[in-house]
Design a protein around this motif. Structure first.
Motif, PDB file in Angstrom:
ATOM      1  N   SER A  91     -16.389   3.840 -21.303  1.00 49.32           N
ATOM      2  CA  SER A  91     -15.765   2.541 -21.523  1.00 49.32           C
ATOM      3  C   SER A  91     -15.623   1.810 -20.190  1.00 49.32           C
ATOM      4  N   PRO A  92     -15.765   0.490 -20.201  1.00 48.20           N
ATOM      5  CA  PRO A  92     -15.642  -0.273 -18.948  1.00 48.20           C
ATOM      6  C   PRO A  92     -14.201  -0.268 -18.447  1.00 48.20           C
ATOM      7  N   ILE A  93     -14.051  -0.450 -17.151  1.00 51.59           N
ATOM      8  CA  ILE A  93     -12.710  -0.545 -16.582  1.00 51.59           C
ATOM      9  C   ILE A  93     -12.536  -1.909 -15.934  1.00 51.59           C
ATOM     10  N   ASN A  94     -11.304  -2.283 -15.759  1.00 49.98           N
ATOM     11  CA  ASN A  94     -10.976  -3.529 -15.081  1.00 49.98           C
ATOM     12  C   ASN A  94     -11.067  -3.291 -13.569  1.00 49.98           C
ATOM     13  N   GLU A  95     -11.958  -4.015 -12.903  1.00 49.37           N
ATOM     14  CA  GLU A  95     -12.179  -3.789 -11.476  1.00 49.37           C
ATOM     15  C   GLU A  95     -10.933  -4.110 -10.650  1.00 49.37           C
ATOM     16  N   LYS A  96     -10.134  -5.065 -11.111  1.00 55.55           N
ATOM     17  CA  LYS A  96      -8.887  -5.364 -10.395  1.00 55.55           C
ATOM     18  C   LYS A  96      -7.927  -4.181 -10.489  1.00 55.55           C
ATOM     19  N   ASP A  97      -7.893  -3.543 -11.661  1.00 58.19           N
ATOM     20  CA  ASP A  97      -7.062  -2.348 -11.814  1.00 58.19           C
ATOM     21  C   ASP A  97      -7.519  -1.254 -10.854  1.00 58.19           C
ATOM     22  N   LEU A  98      -8.829  -1.125 -10.701  1.00 55.58           N
ATOM     23  CA  LEU A  98      -9.356  -0.118  -9.782  1.00 55.58           C
ATOM     24  C   LEU A  98      -8.910  -0.403  -8.350  1.00 55.58           C
ATOM     25  N   GLU A  99      -8.964  -1.655  -7.949  1.00 52.65           N
ATOM     26  CA  GLU A  99      -8.539  -2.012  -6.594  1.00 52.65           C
ATOM     27  C   GLU A  99      -7.047  -1.753  -6.403  1.00 52.65           C
ATOM     28  N   ASP A 100      -6.251  -2.068  -7.425  1.00 52.29           N
ATOM     29  CA  ASP A 100      -4.808  -1.795  -7.351  1.00 52.29           C
ATOM     30  C   ASP A 100      -4.553  -0.294  -7.225  1.00 52.29           C
ATOM     31  N   LEU A 101      -5.309   0.480  -7.984  1.00 46.30           N
ATOM     32  CA  LEU A 101      -5.153   1.934  -7.940  1.00 46.30           C
ATOM     33  C   LEU A 101      -5.548   2.474  -6.565  1.00 46.30           C
ATOM     34  N   LYS A 102      -6.622   1.959  -6.014  1.00 47.38           N
ATOM     35  CA  LYS A 102      -7.070   2.395  -4.686  1.00 47.38           C
ATOM     36  C   LYS A 102      -6.023   2.069  -3.624  1.00 47.38           C
ATOM     37  N   ASP A 103      -5.376   0.924  -3.761  1.00 47.13           N
ATOM     38  CA  ASP A 103      -4.321   0.553  -2.812  1.00 47.13           C
ATOM     39  C   ASP A 103      -3.157   1.540  -2.887  1.00 47.13           C
ATOM     40  N   ARG A 104      -2.791   1.924  -4.101  1.00 52.49           N
ATOM     41  CA  ARG A 104      -1.695   2.885  -4.257  1.00 52.49           C
ATOM     42  C   ARG A 104      -2.081   4.251  -3.694  1.00 52.49           C
ATOM     43  N   MET A 105      -3.303   4.660  -3.989  1.00 39.60           N
ATOM     44  CA  MET A 105      -3.757   5.962  -3.520  1.00 39.60           C
ATOM     45  C   MET A 105      -3.846   6.001  -1.997  1.00 39.60           C
ATOM     46  N   LYS A 106      -4.220   4.877  -1.405  1.00 39.29           N
ATOM     47  CA  LYS A 106      -4.359   4.820   0.050  1.00 39.29           C
ATOM     48  C   LYS A 106      -3.051   5.171   0.741  1.00 39.29           C
ATOM     49  N   LEU A 107      -1.955   4.708   0.172  1.00 39.10           N
ATOM     50  CA  LEU A 107      -0.642   4.954   0.770  1.00 39.10           C
ATOM     51  C   LEU A 107      -0.302   6.441   0.793  1.00 39.10           C
ATOM     52  N   ILE A 108      -0.582   7.140  -0.307  1.00 37.58           N
ATOM     53  CA  ILE A 108      -0.218   8.562  -0.335  1.00 37.58           C
ATOM     54  C   ILE A 108      -1.246   9.420   0.400  1.00 37.58           C
ATOM     55  N   VAL A 109      -2.497   8.972   0.420  1.00 39.32           N
ATOM     56  CA  VAL A 109      -3.530   9.734   1.131  1.00 39.32           C
ATOM     57  C   VAL A 109      -3.296   9.681   2.637  1.00 39.32           C
ATOM     58  N   GLU A 110      -2.789   8.554   3.114  1.00 35.43           N
ATOM     59  CA  GLU A 110      -2.477   8.451   4.542  1.00 35.43           C
ATOM     60  C   GLU A 110      -1.408   9.463   4.933  1.00 35.43           C
ATOM     61  N   ALA A 111      -0.496   9.738   4.011  1.00 39.49           N
ATOM     62  CA  ALA A 111       0.561  10.720   4.280  1.00 39.49           C
ATOM     63  C   ALA A 111       0.083  12.145   4.023  1.00 39.49           C
ATOM     64  N   ASP A 112      -0.825  12.295   3.050  1.00 37.53           N
ATOM     65  CA  ASP A 112      -1.321  13.629   2.685  1.00 37.53           C
ATOM     66  C   ASP A 112      -2.779  13.512   2.248  1.00 37.53           C
ATOM     67  N   PRO A 113      -3.722  13.779   3.146  1.00 36.83           N
ATOM     68  CA  PRO A 113      -5.150  13.629   2.834  1.00 36.83           C
ATOM     69  C   PRO A 113      -5.619  14.465   1.642  1.00 36.83           C
ATOM     70  N   LYS A 114      -4.888  15.526   1.299  1.00 35.46           N
ATOM     71  CA  LYS A 114      -5.286  16.369   0.167  1.00 35.46           C
ATOM     72  C   LYS A 114      -5.158  15.640  -1.168  1.00 35.46           C
ATOM     73  N   GLN A 115      -4.470  14.504  -1.165  1.00 36.98           N
ATOM     74  CA  GLN A 115      -4.293  13.733  -2.396  1.00 36.98           C
ATOM     75  C   GLN A 115      -5.526  12.884  -2.733  1.00 36.98           C
ATOM     76  N   TYR A 116      -6.520  12.900  -1.864  1.00 40.14           N
ATOM     77  CA  TYR A 116      -7.667  11.995  -1.987  1.00 40.14           C
ATOM     78  C   TYR A 116      -8.485  12.222  -3.259  1.00 40.14           C
TER      79      TYR A 116
END
Length: 224
Positions: A7-32
Motif C-alpha cells: 500500500s502507498p504511504i504518505n511521503e510527508k508522514d515518512l519525513e515526519d517519522l524520519k525527523d522523530r527517529m533522528k532525535l532518538i538515533v542521535e542519542a542512541d545509534p542502535k535505534q536506527y
C-alpha cells in the motif's frame, strides 16, 4: 501469479517519522532504522504516532529478547530440522523460509525455544533481502506427511504476532503446499487470526505447475 501490492504511504508522514527517529538515533545509534524499514512500519501501522511507538517497542523487544545473539543459542542447534532459510530465492527474488510440518510434534516441544528458532530464521531471511529490489519474504509450509499432532496453534499464533508486531510487511507470500484434506478443518481457525491484507498473501498450491508460478520446485529441500 497474484501478488499483494504494498500500500502507498504518505511521503510527508515518512519525513515526519524520519525527523522523530533522528532525535532518538542521535542519542542512541542502535535505534536506527533505514528508509525501507520505516516505510514498512508506516504501511503497517498507518499513522506517524503509532508507527513511532511500534518501532520503539520493536527496538526494546530486540534488545530484551537477545535477537543479535540467537545464532549462539541452543535452540538453533536443537531445531534445525524444523525450518530452513533456503540458498535460492523465489521467482521475484524473495528469500525463502521452508517449513516441513511433518518434522513438528506439538506434544513434544518447548514453545519458547522453538519461537527463538523461528525468530532466528526470520532474521537470517531478512538479511538476505536486497531491499532496493524486494524487501519481503516467501514462507513455504510443506504439509506432506501432516497429521493433527503436527498442528501447533500456539506456534502459529506466535509467528503471526512476530510478523505483525516486529517484522511488519516482511511477508510477501505464504505458500501452503501438499495440504491434506484434514487441513481444511484447521485453516478456518487460523484464518480468523489474520487481517485481510495478510490473508490475501496465503496461497494454497495444489500442483507443481502452480508452484512454478512462485518458485522453482527443485529448490525445496529433500533432506528434511
Amino acid at each position: 501469479m497474484l501478488e499483494v501490492e504494498p500500500s502507498p504511504i504518505n511521503e510527508k508522514d515518512l519525513e515526519d517519522l524520519k525527523d522523530r527517529m533522528k532525535l532518538i538515533v542521535e542519542a542512541d545509534p542502535k535505534q536506527y532504522h533505514n528508509d525501507f524499514s520505516l516505510r514498512r512500519y508506516l504501511r503497517a501501522f498507518k499513522t506517524v504516532d503509532a508507527t513511532f511507538q511500534a518501532i520503539l517497542k520493536t527496538n526494546k523487544w530486540r534488545e530484551q529478547y537477545g535477537v543479535s545473539t540467537l545464532a549462539d543459542s541452543e535452540a538453533i542447534k536443537l531445531h534445525g530440522n524444523k525450518a530452513r532459510v533456503l540458498r535460492h530465492r523465489d521467482c521475484v527474488g524473495r528469500p525463502v523460509i521452508y517449513i516441513p510440518a511433518k518434522n513438528h510434534n506439538s506434544n513434544d516441544r518447548d514453545i519458547d525455544e522453538l519461537t527463538k528458532f523461528i525468530v532466528f530464521c526470520l532474521e537470517e531471511a531478512c538479511k538476505k533481502c536486497f531491499e532496493e529490489v524486494v524487501d519481503s519474504l516467501c514462507i513455504v509450509f510443506d504439509l506432506a506427511g501432516f497429521s493433527t499432532t503436527c498442528m501447533d496453534y500456539q506456534l502459529v499464533k506466535n509467528l503471526i504476532w512476530l510478523l505483525s508486531k516486529h517484522y511488519p510487511e516482511r511477508l510477501g507470500v505464504c505458500l501452503i503446499i501438499n495440504a491434506p484434506g484434514i487441513f481444511s478443518t484447521i485453516w478456518p481457525i487460523i484464518r480468523q487470526w489474520l487481517d485481510e491484507n495478510t490473508a490475501k498473501k496465503v496461497i494454497f498450491v495444489d500442483n507443481e505447475i502452480d508452484l512454478c508460478k512462485y518458485l522453482i520446485p527443485d529448490i525445496l529441500p529433500t533432506d528434511m
